[in-house]
Design an enzyme around this catalytic site. Sequence first.
Site, short mmCIF file in Angstrom:
data_model
loop_
_atom_site.label_atom_id
_atom_site.label_comp_id
_atom_site.label_asym_id
_atom_site.label_seq_id
_atom_site.Cartn_x
_atom_site.Cartn_y
_atom_site.Cartn_z
N GLY A 11 0.83 -1.21 0.00
CA GLY A 11 0.00 0.00 0.00
C GLY A 11 0.87 1.25 0.00
O GLY A 11 0.62 2.21 -0.75
N LYS A 12 1.92 1.24 0.83
CA LYS A 12 2.83 2.40 0.87
C LYS A 12 3.54 2.56 -0.47
O LYS A 12 3.69 3.67 -0.98
CB LYS A 12 3.89 2.21 1.96
CG LYS A 12 3.38 2.37 3.37
CD LYS A 12 4.55 2.29 4.34
CE LYS A 12 4.12 2.25 5.78
NZ LYS A 12 5.26 2.10 6.70
N GLU A 40 14.17 -3.94 12.47
CA GLU A 40 13.42 -3.88 13.73
C GLU A 40 13.11 -2.43 14.08
O GLU A 40 14.01 -1.58 14.09
CB GLU A 40 14.26 -4.52 14.84
CG GLU A 40 13.45 -5.58 15.57
CD GLU A 40 14.16 -6.02 16.82
OE1 GLU A 40 13.56 -5.88 17.89
OE2 GLU A 40 15.31 -6.46 16.71
N ASP A 69 7.40 5.88 8.27
CA ASP A 69 6.85 5.19 9.43
C ASP A 69 5.56 5.92 9.76
O ASP A 69 5.54 7.16 9.84
CB ASP A 69 7.80 5.19 10.62
CG ASP A 69 7.36 4.13 11.63
OD1 ASP A 69 7.43 2.92 11.29
OD2 ASP A 69 6.91 4.49 12.73
N SER A 70 4.50 5.16 9.90
CA SER A 70 3.20 5.80 10.01
C SER A 70 2.30 5.01 10.94
O SER A 70 2.62 3.89 11.34
CB SER A 70 2.57 5.91 8.62
OG SER A 70 2.71 4.69 7.91
N PHE A 151 -5.55 0.43 2.32
CA PHE A 151 -4.94 -0.67 3.07
C PHE A 151 -5.06 -0.35 4.57
O PHE A 151 -5.57 0.71 4.96
CB PHE A 151 -3.48 -0.89 2.66
CG PHE A 151 -2.54 0.22 3.06
CD1 PHE A 151 -2.42 1.35 2.27
CD2 PHE A 151 -1.77 0.14 4.22
CE1 PHE A 151 -1.56 2.38 2.64
CE2 PHE A 151 -0.91 1.17 4.59
CZ PHE A 151 -0.81 2.29 3.79
N TYR A 153 -5.87 0.50 8.16
CA TYR A 153 -7.06 0.95 8.88
C TYR A 153 -7.98 1.81 8.01
O TYR A 153 -8.93 2.41 8.53
CB TYR A 153 -6.63 1.75 10.12
CG TYR A 153 -5.85 0.93 11.14
CD1 TYR A 153 -6.51 0.26 12.18
CD2 TYR A 153 -4.47 0.80 11.06
CE1 TYR A 153 -5.80 -0.50 13.11
CE2 TYR A 153 -3.75 0.04 11.97
CZ TYR A 153 -4.43 -0.60 13.00
OH TYR A 153 -3.73 -1.36 13.91
N ASP A 154 -7.73 1.90 6.70
CA ASP A 154 -8.53 2.77 5.83
C ASP A 154 -10.04 2.53 5.92
O ASP A 154 -10.81 3.50 5.85
CB ASP A 154 -8.07 2.63 4.37
CG ASP A 154 -6.80 3.43 4.10
OD1 ASP A 154 -6.44 4.27 4.94
OD2 ASP A 154 -6.18 3.21 3.04
P1 IMP Z 1 4.82 0.81 9.87
O1 IMP Z 1 4.99 2.22 9.35
O2 IMP Z 1 5.50 -0.20 9.02
O3 IMP Z 1 5.14 0.71 11.33
O4 IMP Z 1 3.29 0.42 9.73
C1 IMP Z 1 2.32 1.37 9.76
C2 IMP Z 1 0.96 0.72 10.00
O5 IMP Z 1 0.03 1.79 10.23
C3 IMP Z 1 0.44 -0.02 8.76
O6 IMP Z 1 0.69 -1.38 8.81
C4 IMP Z 1 -1.05 0.25 8.83
O7 IMP Z 1 -1.65 -0.67 9.69
C5 IMP Z 1 -1.12 1.63 9.47
N1 IMP Z 1 -1.17 2.67 8.43
C6 IMP Z 1 -0.18 3.53 8.06
N2 IMP Z 1 -0.58 4.31 7.05
C7 IMP Z 1 -1.84 3.92 6.76
C8 IMP Z 1 -2.78 4.35 5.77
O8 IMP Z 1 -2.51 5.20 4.92
N3 IMP Z 1 -3.95 3.73 5.81
C9 IMP Z 1 -4.28 2.76 6.70
N4 IMP Z 1 -3.45 2.30 7.61
C10 IMP Z 1 -2.21 2.89 7.64
#
Ligand code: IMP
Length: 197
Positions: A11-12, A40, A69-70, A151, A153-154
């Site tokens: 998705g990213k 990690e 990171d989001s 993807f 939590y959208d």
């Molecule tokens: P990380 O950045 O790999 O730690 O994962 C971020 C997690 O936050 C993702 O697996 C999603 O569950 C959630 N997330 C981040 N950005 C979005 C988005 O744009 N839509 C929905 N969920 C998101």
Amino acid sequence: MKLILASGNKGKLREFREILEPLGVEIVSQKDAGFDLDVEETGETFEENAYLKAAAVCAASGLPAVADDSGLCVDALDGAPGVLSARFGGGKAWTDEQKYMYLLEKLEGVTDRSARFVSCIACAFPNGDVLRARGECPGRILEAPEGTGGFGYDPVFAPEGYDASFASLGQQVKNQISHRARALAAFRKELESYAHR
Ligand code: IMP
């Protein structure tokens, strides 16, 4: 310019490509580049984790690498799941659907549904330079999931000003207003001034 995206999240990858490629920035997945690391995420903030991921892939490849990171910060849960969004509930073994249903369960009967998505971007260069950017998208958690796009939590997040979830608004709208769109707009400015230094 070519950047490796330090992420295995499809998705990213799609959103980075849709937003940056029209601006002439080519995004190569870490898998296609041959550096499919699982870094990690030991940081306590989005900023720290974005840097850890970008720096690890840059060090392994010797090429510029960018990472996002989001996560989703819910006010009624004191900002959770936040940096732990990907590891919420049963962690990485859980599907996105299990994670957002778990979130809805935790918010059952809770009237304050306010939340925000946060995206922090770090871009690491082989000479040690680092560019950073951050974007946020305020909104609220719906009572039930809706829509099939996006993807994570959208399906349960409606951005401010809309009654529908990101998953039902569609990718075009999401790419205009999302936390990632905002972080990438700020990142683009950083990248432009870096290139003209
Ligand atoms: P990380 O950045 O790999 O730690 O994962 C971020 C997690 O936050 C993702 O697996 C999603 O569950 C959630 N997330 C981040 N950005 C979005 C988005 O744009 N839509 C929905 N969920 C998101």
